[in-house]
Scaffold this motif. Structure first.
Motif, short mmCIF file in Angstrom:
data_model
loop_
_atom_site.label_atom_id
_atom_site.label_comp_id
_atom_site.label_asym_id
_atom_site.label_seq_id
_atom_site.Cartn_x
_atom_site.Cartn_y
_atom_site.Cartn_z
N THR A 37 -19.17 -1.47 3.84
CA THR A 37 -19.28 -2.28 3.44
C THR A 37 -17.11 -3.17 4.00
O THR A 37 -16.64 -1.75 3.50
N ALA A 38 -16.66 -4.44 3.72
CA ALA A 38 -14.79 -3.64 4.23
C ALA A 38 -14.46 -3.69 2.86
O ALA A 38 -14.11 -2.49 2.28
N GLU A 39 -15.42 -3.98 1.51
CA GLU A 39 -14.61 -3.60 -0.17
C GLU A 39 -15.11 -2.09 -0.17
O GLU A 39 -14.44 -1.84 -0.35
N GLU A 40 -15.99 -1.05 0.54
CA GLU A 40 -16.24 -0.06 0.54
C GLU A 40 -14.87 0.78 1.46
O GLU A 40 -14.31 1.71 1.05
N LEU A 41 -14.61 0.32 2.35
CA LEU A 41 -13.46 0.59 3.49
C LEU A 41 -12.19 0.33 2.57
O LEU A 41 -11.39 1.26 2.65
N ALA A 42 -12.34 -0.53 2.02
CA ALA A 42 -11.14 -0.87 1.12
C ALA A 42 -10.82 0.43 -0.01
O ALA A 42 -9.83 0.97 -0.85
N ALA A 43 -11.86 0.53 -0.71
CA ALA A 43 -11.52 1.66 -2.01
C ALA A 43 -11.74 3.17 -1.15
O ALA A 43 -10.66 3.64 -1.64
N VAL A 44 -12.19 2.77 -0.37
CA VAL A 44 -12.06 4.25 0.90
C VAL A 44 -10.41 4.98 1.01
O VAL A 44 -9.37 5.07 0.78
N VAL A 45 -9.54 3.24 1.62
CA VAL A 45 -8.20 3.82 2.42
C VAL A 45 -7.62 3.57 0.90
O VAL A 45 -6.52 4.20 1.66
N SER A 46 -7.84 3.25 -0.14
CA SER A 46 -6.87 2.80 -1.11
C SER A 46 -7.02 4.93 -1.73
O SER A 46 -6.23 5.85 -2.24
N ARG A 47 -7.96 5.29 -1.73
CA ARG A 47 -8.21 6.65 -1.94
C ARG A 47 -7.33 7.82 -1.25
O ARG A 47 -7.17 8.81 -2.17
N LEU A 48 -7.60 7.28 -0.44
CA LEU A 48 -6.90 8.12 0.65
C LEU A 48 -5.55 7.95 0.48
O LEU A 48 -4.77 8.95 1.35
N GLY A 49 -5.26 6.73 0.58
CA GLY A 49 -3.35 6.26 0.51
C GLY A 49 -2.96 6.06 1.50
O GLY A 49 -1.56 6.15 2.05
N LEU A 50 -3.92 5.15 2.76
CA LEU A 50 -3.75 5.16 3.65
C LEU A 50 -3.79 3.54 3.77
O LEU A 50 -4.05 2.58 3.65
N GLU A 51 -3.48 2.75 4.81
CA GLU A 51 -4.07 1.34 5.17
C GLU A 51 -5.04 1.77 6.78
O GLU A 51 -5.27 2.45 6.96
N PRO A 52 -5.98 -0.08 6.88
CA PRO A 52 -6.96 0.45 7.67
C PRO A 52 -6.60 0.87 8.68
O PRO A 52 -7.89 1.55 9.18
N TRP A 53 -5.44 1.00 9.26
CA TRP A 53 -5.39 0.68 10.85
C TRP A 53 -5.47 1.79 11.01
O TRP A 53 -5.24 2.33 11.66
N ASP A 54 -5.12 2.80 9.19
CA ASP A 54 -4.86 4.86 9.87
C ASP A 54 -6.15 5.45 10.04
O ASP A 54 -5.97 6.35 10.21
N VAL A 55 -7.07 4.48 9.90
CA VAL A 55 -8.39 5.44 9.55
C VAL A 55 -9.19 4.94 11.02
O VAL A 55 -10.57 5.23 10.81
N ALA A 56 -8.38 4.29 12.12
CA ALA A 56 -9.01 3.50 13.42
C ALA A 56 -8.96 4.42 13.57
O ALA A 56 -7.84 5.41 14.75
N ARG A 57 -10.30 4.53 15.27
CA ARG A 57 -10.36 5.86 16.15
C ARG A 57 -8.98 4.77 17.49
O ARG A 57 -9.99 3.78 17.18
N PRO A 58 -8.46 5.49 17.96
CA PRO A 58 -7.94 4.75 19.06
C PRO A 58 -8.56 3.52 20.20
O PRO A 58 -8.54 2.65 20.33
N LYS A 59 -8.54 4.77 20.68
CA LYS A 59 -10.22 3.96 21.81
C LYS A 59 -10.85 3.14 21.01
O LYS A 59 -11.14 2.07 21.90
N GLU A 60 -11.70 3.57 20.32
CA GLU A 60 -12.59 2.27 20.21
C GLU A 60 -12.69 1.43 19.30
O GLU A 60 -12.74 0.04 19.28
#
Length: 117
Positions: A37-60
């Motif tokens: 979910t968006a909430e789960e992703l928010a928690a993951v990127v927070s733990r990674l110390g990143l922003e959502p666009w930082d975990v995006a695969r460029p082509k996809e």
């Protein structure tokens, strides 16, 4: 420990094999079959110390139309919702250890850090 994988991904298969070899207990989440979910992703990127666009695969991300979204705080939720709707655009594998440490284990060094923890 939980690992988000795409079974077709060689880096995911390598990470799973390393976890098996280390004798680590873990849960596999096939995130294409069970998208976060968006909430789960928010928690993951927070733990990674990143922003959502930082975990995006460029082509996809480009194919999903996500790259048209500005990369700023005002559009953070749009990115999270976009990645949740298009999980193929999420980097992989993502491993979260029992202590909450989270990594994108795309290289041996990162994978060994999570195993050493």
């Amino acid at each position: 420990m939980e690992i988000w994988v795409n079974p077709a991904c060689s880096k995911c298969r390598t990470a799973v094999a390393a976890l098996d070899e280390a004798g680590v207990d873990y849960t596999v989440r096939r995130y294409l079959d069970e998208p976060p979910t968006a909430e789960e992703l928010a928690a993951v990127v927070s733990r990674l110390g990143l922003e959502p666009w930082d975990v995006a695969r460029p082509k996809e991300a480009r194919e999903a139309g996500l790259t048209a979204i500005p990369k700023d705080a005002d559009h953070r939720t749009d990115w999270l919702e976009g990645l949740a709707a298009h999980p193929r655009a999420i980097q992989r594998p993502i491993i979260t250890a029992d202590d909450g440490t989270t990594v994108i284990a795309r290289d041996p060094e990162t994978l060994s850090r999570i195993l050493a923890g």
